[in-house]
Design a protein around this motif. Structure first.
Motif, PDB file in Angstrom:
ATOM      1  N   CYS A 147       0.859  -1.176   0.000  1.00 33.62           N
ATOM      2  CA  CYS A 147       0.000   0.000   0.000  1.00 33.62           C
ATOM      3  C   CYS A 147       0.899   1.230   0.000  1.00 33.62           C
ATOM      4  CB  CYS A 147      -0.882  -0.041   1.246  1.00 33.62           C
ATOM      5  SG  CYS A 147      -1.901   1.399   1.457  1.00 33.62           S
ATOM      6  N   VAL A 148       0.740   2.096  -0.989  1.00 30.73           N
ATOM      7  CA  VAL A 148       1.541   3.313  -1.099  1.00 30.73           C
ATOM      8  C   VAL A 148       0.605   4.509  -0.923  1.00 30.73           C
ATOM      9  CG1 VAL A 148       3.080   4.689  -2.555  1.00 30.73           C
ATOM     10  CG2 VAL A 148       3.150   2.175  -2.689  1.00 30.73           C
ATOM     11  N   LEU A 149       0.852   5.271   0.141  1.00 36.42           N
ATOM     12  CA  LEU A 149       0.042   6.453   0.435  1.00 36.42           C
ATOM     13  C   LEU A 149       0.910   7.695   0.318  1.00 36.42           C
ATOM     14  CD1 LEU A 149      -1.674   5.213   3.715  1.00 36.42           C
ATOM     15  CD2 LEU A 149      -2.526   5.014   1.392  1.00 36.42           C
ATOM     16  N   LEU A 150       0.390   8.710  -0.305  1.00 35.48           N
ATOM     17  CA  LEU A 150       1.057  10.002  -0.383  1.00 35.48           C
ATOM     18  C   LEU A 150       0.265  10.955   0.506  1.00 35.48           C
ATOM     19  CD1 LEU A 150       3.277  11.696  -1.765  1.00 35.48           C
ATOM     20  CD2 LEU A 150       1.572  12.289  -3.490  1.00 35.48           C
ATOM     21  N   LEU A 151       0.923  11.471   1.550  1.00 35.95           N
ATOM     22  CA  LEU A 151       0.262  12.320   2.540  1.00 35.95           C
ATOM     23  C   LEU A 151       0.868  13.714   2.544  1.00 35.95           C
ATOM     24  CD1 LEU A 151       0.448   9.694   5.418  1.00 35.95           C
ATOM     25  CD2 LEU A 151      -1.555  10.183   3.993  1.00 35.95           C
ATOM     26  N   ASP A 182      -0.616  17.634   6.835  1.00 35.55           N
ATOM     27  CA  ASP A 182      -1.735  17.448   7.756  1.00 35.55           C
ATOM     28  C   ASP A 182      -2.171  15.986   7.847  1.00 35.55           C
ATOM     29  OD1 ASP A 182      -1.935  20.253   8.257  1.00 35.55           O
ATOM     30  OD2 ASP A 182      -2.962  20.471   6.333  1.00 35.55           O
ATOM     31  N   MET A 183      -1.387  15.091   7.229  1.00 30.68           N
ATOM     32  CA  MET A 183      -1.699  13.653   7.182  1.00 30.68           C
ATOM     33  C   MET A 183      -2.947  13.364   6.343  1.00 30.68           C
ATOM     34  SD  MET A 183       0.614  11.885   8.828  1.00 30.68           S
ATOM     35  CE  MET A 183      -0.137  10.350   9.329  1.00 30.68           C
ATOM     36  N   LYS A 184      -3.234  14.242   5.378  1.00 29.39           N
ATOM     37  CA  LYS A 184      -4.358  14.024   4.469  1.00 29.39           C
ATOM     38  C   LYS A 184      -3.858  13.290   3.238  1.00 29.39           C
ATOM     39  CE  LYS A 184      -7.353  17.775   5.816  1.00 29.39           C
ATOM     40  NZ  LYS A 184      -7.956  19.053   5.431  1.00 29.39           N
ATOM     41  N   LEU A 185      -4.658  12.335   2.789  1.00 34.69           N
ATOM     42  CA  LEU A 185      -4.318  11.507   1.644  1.00 34.69           C
ATOM     43  C   LEU A 185      -4.402  12.314   0.352  1.00 34.69           C
ATOM     44  CD1 LEU A 185      -3.654   8.552   0.947  1.00 34.69           C
ATOM     45  CD2 LEU A 185      -6.096   8.144   0.721  1.00 34.69           C
ATOM     46  N   GLN A 186      -3.270  12.372  -0.367  1.00 36.86           N
ATOM     47  CA  GLN A 186      -3.191  13.089  -1.634  1.00 36.86           C
ATOM     48  C   GLN A 186      -3.202  12.145  -2.833  1.00 36.86           C
ATOM     49  OE1 GLN A 186      -3.219  16.603  -1.603  1.00 36.86           O
ATOM     50  NE2 GLN A 186      -3.707  16.101   0.523  1.00 36.86           N
ATOM     51  N   ALA A 187      -2.745  10.924  -2.627  1.00 31.79           N
ATOM     52  CA  ALA A 187      -2.743   9.916  -3.693  1.00 31.79           C
ATOM     53  C   ALA A 187      -2.542   8.556  -3.033  1.00 31.79           C
ATOM     54  CB  ALA A 187      -1.620  10.191  -4.702  1.00 31.79           C
ATOM     55  N   PHE A 188      -2.942   7.505  -3.742  1.00 28.79           N
ATOM     56  CA  PHE A 188      -2.783   6.148  -3.228  1.00 28.79           C
ATOM     57  C   PHE A 188      -2.815   5.176  -4.389  1.00 28.79           C
ATOM     58  CE2 PHE A 188      -7.259   7.213  -3.225  1.00 28.79           C
ATOM     59  CZ  PHE A 188      -7.881   6.101  -3.774  1.00 28.79           C
ATOM     60  N   ASN A 189      -2.307   3.980  -4.150  1.00 28.14           N
ATOM     61  CA  ASN A 189      -2.366   2.947  -5.181  1.00 28.14           C
ATOM     62  C   ASN A 189      -3.486   1.954  -4.858  1.00 28.14           C
ATOM     63  OD1 ASN A 189      -1.143   1.533  -3.076  1.00 28.14           O
ATOM     64  ND2 ASN A 189       0.394   0.578  -4.365  1.00 28.14           N
ATOM     65  N   ASP A 190      -3.719   1.030  -5.769  1.00 26.70           N
ATOM     66  CA  ASP A 190      -4.831   0.085  -5.626  1.00 26.70           C
ATOM     67  C   ASP A 190      -4.706  -0.826  -4.407  1.00 26.70           C
ATOM     68  OD1 ASP A 190      -6.063   1.080  -7.869  1.00 26.70           O
ATOM     69  OD2 ASP A 190      -5.440  -0.558  -9.192  1.00 26.70           O
ATOM     70  N   ALA A 191      -3.485  -1.041  -3.923  1.00 29.26           N
ATOM     71  CA  ALA A 191      -3.296  -1.928  -2.771  1.00 29.26           C
ATOM     72  C   ALA A 191      -3.991  -1.396  -1.519  1.00 29.26           C
ATOM     73  CB  ALA A 191      -1.812  -2.146  -2.497  1.00 29.26           C
ATOM     74  N   GLU A 195     -13.742   6.956  -4.273  1.00 32.11           N
ATOM     75  CA  GLU A 195     -13.979   8.389  -4.393  1.00 32.11           C
ATOM     76  C   GLU A 195     -14.063   9.077  -3.027  1.00 32.11           C
ATOM     77  OE1 GLU A 195     -17.893   6.178  -4.827  1.00 32.11           O
ATOM     78  OE2 GLU A 195     -15.937   6.045  -5.753  1.00 32.11           O
ATOM     79  N   ASP A 196     -14.310   8.313  -1.976  1.00 33.03           N
ATOM     80  CA  ASP A 196     -14.410   8.888  -0.639  1.00 33.03           C
ATOM     81  C   ASP A 196     -13.047   9.042   0.042  1.00 33.03           C
ATOM     82  OD1 ASP A 196     -17.145   8.884  -0.947  1.00 33.03           O
ATOM     83  OD2 ASP A 196     -17.429   7.001   0.112  1.00 33.03           O
ATOM     84  N   LEU A 197     -12.003   8.488  -0.532  1.00 33.99           N
ATOM     85  CA  LEU A 197     -10.710   8.440   0.155  1.00 33.99           C
ATOM     86  C   LEU A 197      -9.850   9.682  -0.011  1.00 33.99           C
ATOM     87  CD1 LEU A 197      -9.739   4.765  -0.666  1.00 33.99           C
ATOM     88  CD2 LEU A 197     -10.568   5.652   1.502  1.00 33.99           C
ATOM     89  N   MET A 198      -9.924  10.336  -1.139  1.00 35.14           N
ATOM     90  CA  MET A 198      -9.054  11.482  -1.392  1.00 35.14           C
ATOM     91  C   MET A 198      -9.263  12.574  -0.354  1.00 35.14           C
ATOM     92  SD  MET A 198      -6.980  10.783  -3.712  1.00 35.14           S
ATOM     93  CE  MET A 198      -6.269  12.383  -3.938  1.00 35.14           C
ATOM     94  N   TYR A 199      -8.164  13.104   0.116  1.00 40.35           N
ATOM     95  CA  TYR A 199      -8.103  14.210   1.070  1.00 40.35           C
ATOM     96  C   TYR A 199      -8.613  13.836   2.460  1.00 40.35           C
ATOM     97  CZ  TYR A 199      -7.566  16.229  -3.504  1.00 40.35           C
ATOM     98  OH  TYR A 199      -7.159  16.457  -4.782  1.00 40.35           O
ATOM     99  N   MET A 200      -8.839  12.540   2.687  1.00 39.12           N
ATOM    100  CA  MET A 200      -9.181  12.090   4.035  1.00 39.12           C
ATOM    101  C   MET A 200      -7.925  12.048   4.876  1.00 39.12           C
ATOM    102  SD  MET A 200     -11.654   8.862   4.144  1.00 39.12           S
ATOM    103  CE  MET A 200     -13.376   9.139   4.423  1.00 39.12           C
ATOM    104  N   LEU A 201      -8.098  12.145   6.176  1.00 35.67           N
ATOM    105  CA  LEU A 201      -6.971  11.946   7.072  1.00 35.67           C
ATOM    106  C   LEU A 201      -6.576  10.482   7.023  1.00 35.67           C
ATOM    107  CD1 LEU A 201      -8.251  14.170   9.985  1.00 35.67           C
ATOM    108  CD2 LEU A 201      -6.244  14.623   8.559  1.00 35.67           C
ATOM    109  N   CYS A 202      -5.312  10.206   7.213  1.00 39.00           N
ATOM    110  CA  CYS A 202      -4.761   8.865   7.029  1.00 39.00           C
ATOM    111  C   CYS A 202      -5.553   7.789   7.771  1.00 39.00           C
ATOM    112  CB  CYS A 202      -3.302   8.846   7.464  1.00 39.00           C
ATOM    113  SG  CYS A 202      -2.499   7.240   7.271  1.00 39.00           S
TER     114      CYS A 202
END
Length: 163
Positions: free
Chosen positions: A32-36, A39-48, A59-66
């Motif tokens: 799982c690759v998360l780009l934060l 503020d620990m908000k999710l900016q990008a992520f991979n399918d894992a 669609e609900d995940l972007m800009y959520m807190l980690c």
């Protein structure tokens, strides 16, 4: 004819212009690759992310807190934002990410055992191995958080370490 050394030292540099290629590579990595952001908000992520964690639609995940994006049980059970629960001040993921962001620290293959909620709303314990580091891109600073679910591996590793 190419020498073995030349063939062995290929890098992804030749593909830096291909965003499509890099997306395919990232989405085929089992980690799982998360780009934060800071503020620990999710900016990008991979399918894992969806395979290992997600209890929410893409669609609900972007800009959520980690913690919210990965279904942290503490955040859900206390009904508080990630960063405001009673466990956040000792959360190894959070502490490592901030350490990387603030001090340029590289955290490599640390281990945590933590409860998460899955897509069915069930609480489950996961053993995770994670790494963090920061990087700069277009004058912004980001944290990359790489997580592997080692839940099936941890008990056998622990048995080997005790003998």
């Amino acid at each position: 004819m190419h020498s073995k050394k030349t063939m062995a030292n290929h890098s992804f540099e030749m593909l830096t212009e291909s965003g499509e290629f890099m997306n395919i590579v990232l989405n085929n990595i089992t980690s799982c690759v998360l780009l934060l952001d800071k503020d620990m908000k999710l900016q990008a992520f991979n399918d894992a992310l969806k395979t290992i964690f997600s209890n929410k639609a893409d669609e609900d995940l972007m800009y959520m807190l980690c913690g919210e994006a990965i279904g942290c049980a503490y955040q859900i059970e206390e009904a508080k934002d990630c960063g405001k629960t009673s466990k956040c001040c000792t959360c190894e993921l959070r502490l490592a990410a901030f350490d990387s962001y603030l001090n340029d620290t590289i955290v490599y293959k640390e281990h945590i055992r933590r409860p998460f909620f899955n897509k069915n709303g069930e609480r489950e314990m996961k053993d995770l191995q994670f790494s963090t580091r920061h990087f700069n891109f277009q004058k912004e600073k980001y944290i990359i958080l790489i997580i592997n679910d080692i839940s099936g591996l941890a008990p056998s590793q622990n048995k080997m370490n005790t003998h």
